[in-house]
Structure formats: C-alpha cells, structure tokens
Design a protein around this motif. Sequence first.
Motif: not given
Length: 230
Positions: A3-16, A132-142, A186-188
């Motif tokens: 249930c964490s949602w946190q600030p994110c920054t972008a670099d050449k690899k995408g959202w971190i 999750v605040y950033a579902p694409r990061a979550y899905a990539r982790t899976l 926060i996402k449906f």
Amino acid sequence: MDCSWQPCTADKKGWIMSGISEIDEYGYSDAELNDSHTYLLPALEAELDQLAPGIGSKQRVFDVGCGNGSIGAYMSARGWQVTGVDPSSEGIAQANKRYPELKLEVGSAYDDLAGKYGHFPVVVSLEVVEHVYAPRAYARTLFDLLEPGGTAIVSTPYHGYLKNLAMALSGKMDAHFTALWDHGHIKFWSFSTLSELLREAGFSEIRFERVGRVPPLAKSMIAVARKPDQ
C-alpha cells in the motif's frame, strides 16, 4: 498488502521508485486470514496445484505484498517454500511473530526484488495492484522476479459494466471507491486494462477467472500470466 505510494524520479531507464512512504502505513492487528480469502484462496490453491501438484512439492514462490503473512502460511502448509515482502513494517512484524519459518521482510514492489532475492517459478500478488501508485513498475517487478517460463498469479477487485451499473443503482459506489480509506484503492482494473498492463511488462498467455458471487457481479478477478521462455 503493498500500500505504499511514494515520489518518483525519471532516468534513462524509466520511472525509479525509491524509499517507502513516510505516511502512516497499512496497519495489521493480527496475522489471520480475512474475509476476502474465503473466495481467493481456493482459486489460488487450484492454480498452484496445476503448477506443482501435490503437497510436499517444495516449489518456491514469491509473495509480492505479503501483508501479515497469512497467505504465505497458507501456501507453506501446502508444500510451497515462501519468500515475500510488504512495505508495512507492522504487517511484517505480525508475520514474523506468527510464522517465523517463512522468509518475509519489509520491502516494496518498487525495489529491485529480483536483484536481492533471485528468480522464482511462481510469483503471487493478491489484492495489491489496486493499491500501487505506479502499476507499470509493479508489473515489471513481477516479471523480473520470474524465471523464464514462470507464472504470475495476480488478483484485484473485479470491475465490469454490469457490476459497476449495479453498484451505481444500489448507491454503493462511494463505499466501493474507498475515497476515505487511507491506503485504499487508487486504481480500478478491468480485464482489458489489467491485460494491457501485463502485456506491456512482457507477459503472455494471460487468462482470467472471476471469484466471489456470480461471475457478472464477482468480487475479485484472478489473472494468470506467463513469462515467455527465453
């Protein structure tokens, strides 16, 4: 539950995603199963049995958003070697106290979990993606946690036209949206949007099952997706 949602920054690899939120975390008062598990866990067990039939198989599974450890304990009792993370230190404390035999630690789907824990034939994440605040990061982790040919099992509350219409007509939409619930949904997700999320992450052979109530009014849906062989 992640249930964490946190600030994110972008670099050449995408959202971190870095760090765990400083706001009050999702709380757990015990390490017991909850009401949603009455319909989620039989479906989960059926899927796991197809992947590794029989108690004592000792296959490894990673639980992303393991919460208080109750789902991990359920899988462990059926012969699975369980590793998992959750950003809730309170949930992990309850889990470690009740289920010390499980490897459950504080961590987030935004961490480099594959780098820390390695790769697994199965990844489970129940009722997490809606938080999750950033579902694409979550899905990539899976995806990254899985071995080639591995399977992800993901559940989330079901949304479809008839169910949404029924909630609107019954006046239950506000309660369902959980706007006043800290760390609430926060996402449906629908079949279409969750499929797209998983495909973007690299998954294939995605299929769904609806659980709880009759299918058009199902409480949750379970997505089963495969990481292609390399």
